[in-house]
Structure formats: structure tokens, C-alpha cells
Design a protein around this motif. Structure first.
Motif, short mmCIF file in Angstrom:
data_model
loop_
_atom_site.label_atom_id
_atom_site.label_comp_id
_atom_site.label_asym_id
_atom_site.label_seq_id
_atom_site.Cartn_x
_atom_site.Cartn_y
_atom_site.Cartn_z
N VAL A 164 4.48 0.56 -8.00
CA VAL A 164 3.09 0.99 -8.19
C VAL A 164 2.30 -0.05 -8.98
O VAL A 164 1.12 -0.28 -8.73
CB VAL A 164 3.04 2.36 -8.89
CG1 VAL A 164 1.63 2.69 -9.35
CG2 VAL A 164 3.55 3.45 -7.96
N GLU A 165 2.96 -0.70 -9.92
CA GLU A 165 2.31 -1.75 -10.70
C GLU A 165 1.75 -2.82 -9.77
O GLU A 165 2.47 -3.47 -9.02
CB GLU A 165 3.32 -2.38 -11.66
CG GLU A 165 2.77 -3.55 -12.46
CD GLU A 165 1.73 -3.14 -13.49
OE1 GLU A 165 0.80 -3.94 -13.71
OE2 GLU A 165 1.85 -2.04 -14.06
N ILE A 178 0.87 -1.17 0.00
CA ILE A 178 0.00 0.00 0.00
C ILE A 178 0.91 1.22 0.00
O ILE A 178 1.73 1.38 0.90
CB ILE A 178 -0.92 0.01 1.23
CG1 ILE A 178 -1.80 -1.25 1.27
CG2 ILE A 178 -1.78 1.27 1.26
CD1 ILE A 178 -2.55 -1.43 2.58
N ILE A 179 0.80 2.06 -1.03
CA ILE A 179 1.69 3.20 -1.18
C ILE A 179 0.90 4.48 -0.96
O ILE A 179 -0.08 4.75 -1.65
CB ILE A 179 2.34 3.22 -2.57
CG1 ILE A 179 3.04 1.88 -2.85
CG2 ILE A 179 3.34 4.37 -2.67
CD1 ILE A 179 3.62 1.77 -4.25
N PRO A 204 -1.88 0.42 -10.97
CA PRO A 204 -2.13 -0.10 -9.61
C PRO A 204 -3.35 -1.00 -9.59
O PRO A 204 -4.22 -0.90 -10.47
CB PRO A 204 -2.37 1.17 -8.79
CG PRO A 204 -2.85 2.18 -9.79
CD PRO A 204 -2.18 1.84 -11.10
N ALA A 205 -3.40 -1.88 -8.61
CA ALA A 205 -4.58 -2.73 -8.45
C ALA A 205 -5.79 -1.90 -8.03
O ALA A 205 -6.93 -2.20 -8.41
CB ALA A 205 -4.31 -3.81 -7.41
N LEU A 206 -5.55 -0.86 -7.26
CA LEU A 206 -6.60 0.04 -6.77
C LEU A 206 -5.97 1.40 -6.51
O LEU A 206 -4.87 1.48 -5.95
CB LEU A 206 -7.21 -0.50 -5.48
CG LEU A 206 -8.12 0.46 -4.69
CD1 LEU A 206 -9.38 0.78 -5.48
CD2 LEU A 206 -8.48 -0.13 -3.33
N VAL A 245 -8.97 1.96 -14.39
CA VAL A 245 -8.33 1.40 -13.20
C VAL A 245 -9.35 1.48 -12.06
O VAL A 245 -10.07 2.47 -11.94
CB VAL A 245 -7.03 2.16 -12.85
CG1 VAL A 245 -7.32 3.61 -12.50
CG2 VAL A 245 -6.28 1.48 -11.74
N PRO A 246 -9.47 0.44 -11.24
CA PRO A 246 -10.40 0.52 -10.11
C PRO A 246 -10.03 1.68 -9.19
O PRO A 246 -8.85 1.85 -8.85
CB PRO A 246 -10.21 -0.83 -9.41
CG PRO A 246 -9.71 -1.75 -10.47
CD PRO A 246 -8.83 -0.89 -11.33
#
Length: 226
Positions: A137-138, A87-88, A164-166, A189-190
Motif C-alpha cells: 500500500v505504501e 493499483i490495489i 498510498p500515493a493516491l 494524503v491525495p
């Protein structure tokens, strides 16, 4: 604004989970606030739960109608937590506010990276941090509550196929805050965001923490309240 809401169900009904409440008094206060939010906001979808928590975080039920959801972000966030992705965050207040219980993801802050990039390019520290972290980030969860410049950098990354995934983006202010969130909502992107200039760290943290709470509930995590 519920046109992008998930299917009904999978809320907690009249029960309440709070991973941050470590005393009976704290839990009672949090549960009372959530019950009020359920009555005012609704409690049908998982997105309703995020609306509730964000409204409580800012002390204003008007926030519920400002929240925006794109690409089934709750499902995406739960899957990402299951993969233990990082989590960034943009600033340390967001990093500090995100729950450390109920999941096994590392929580990073962009301010701890990219100082040399900020000096060389003359860009904000948060933007430079995300540039430095672009390989991470990917597939990660990005949570931005303060820095529109950082959110715009993440949007550029998505356009460059770094996804990103989210992405949770709720920066506050009068310079690029609304515009950066609008840009995020145009991307495939979600995402969780909010309309307008309001927002901030409390909203971003609340949205992330509700997804963590849902994840912990599904995993049968203990120590979730009294």
C-alpha cells in the motif's frame, strides 16, 4: 465544490479520448455522453474531467457536485502511474473495470489476499486483504468502490504513516460509507472521494480511468479512439 480544483487548462477541449472504446459505434456513444457532461458539469480543470466521467458512469449529473478532491490527487495519480506503482482495489468488479491500456501498473485485488487474517480476526475479506498488502500500500494507488471497512483500514494505515500515493474512496451504502469517506478527507494524503452514501464501483472506476486517460494522453498513447 471547486475550492480544491487544479489550475485551469490541460483539458482536452472539444476532443475526446476513450481507451475503452474499441469500435466506432462505442466511441460515438461515449463521445456524445462526454459532450453532454462537459456542457452540464464544466470543462475547465482536470477535476472537472473526473466529475464528468463519474456523472456519466452513474447517469446522474448530481454526482458532479458530490465529488471531493484533496491534496491535488490528479497530479499525484499521474506521477504514481509514471512510477508504475501497483493499483490495489477492494473487489474484483473494480479490478475488472480499471483500464488495462495506457499504463503499465499492475492491478491487484485485496480479495486475493489475507484469507487467514479474515478468519483469525473476524474482519471482512477486503479489510483483511489490505492488512495483508500493507507493505505494498505504501506508495501505491488504492481504489475502493464498495467496502467502507477496507477504506477505514486504509485510513488507519495512513495514520500509522503507511501512505498510498493516491486513495480513491467512493464506497456506497448506509453503514460507514459516508463516514469512511469523511475520514479519508481528514488525512494528509491525495484523495478522490464523494460526499454522502452514494458512490460505488462505477464512481471509483470512472475516477481512476479518467486519471489513466489523462496519463495516456500526455504520453501520446495511440489507439485512444476514432
Amino acid at each position: 465544490m471547486r475550492e480544491e480544483s487544479s489550475r485551469p487548462g490541460d483539458t482536452t477541449g472539444s476532443t475526446y479520448t476513450d481507451l475503452a472504446a474499441v469500435t466506432p459505434e462505442a466511441y460515438a456513444i461515449a463521445r456524445t455522453s462526454r459532450n453532454l457532461a462537459r456542457e452540464r458539469v464544466g470543462n475547465v480543470t482536470l477535476e472537472d474531467r473526473i466529475r464528468q466521467r463519474c456523472s456519466v458512469a452513474v447517469g446522474d449529473f448530481a454526482m458532479a457536485d458530490l465529488m471531493r478532491f484533496s491534496g491535488d490527487p490528479v497530479t499525484a495519480g499521474l506521477a504514481a502511474l509514471d512510477r508504475r506503482v501497483p493499483i490495489i482495489t477492494d473487489i474484483r468488479m473494480v479490478q475488472a473495470g480499471i483500464l488495462k491500456r495506457g499504463h503499465e501498473s499492475e492491478i491487484l485485488c485485496a480479495l486475493d489476499y489475507g484469507e487467514d487474517i479474515a478468519r483469525e480476526r473476524g474482519i471482512t475479506r477486503t479489510s483483511a486483504g489490505f492488512v495483508a498488502l500493507q507493505e505494498r500500500v505504501e506508495g501505491a494507488i488504492v481504489v475502493i468502490g464498495n467496502a467502507p471497512s477496507a477504506l477505514l483500514v486504509v485510513c488507519d494505515m495512513v495514520r500509522a504513516n503507511i501512505r498510498p500515493a493516491l486513495a480513491i474512496g467512493t464506497p456506497v451504502g448506509f453503514v460507514n460509507a459516508a463516514e469512511s469517506k469523511e475520514a479519508l478527507r481528514t488525512l494528509d494524503v491525495p484523495s478522490v472521494s464523494n460526499a454522502g452514501t452514494r458512490g460505488g464501483t462505477p464512481v471509483a472506476v470512472a475516477a481512476m480511468n479518467e486519471i489513466i486517460t489523462i496519463f495516456a494522453e500526455r504520453a501520446g498513447y495511440e489507439g485512444s479512439g476514432y
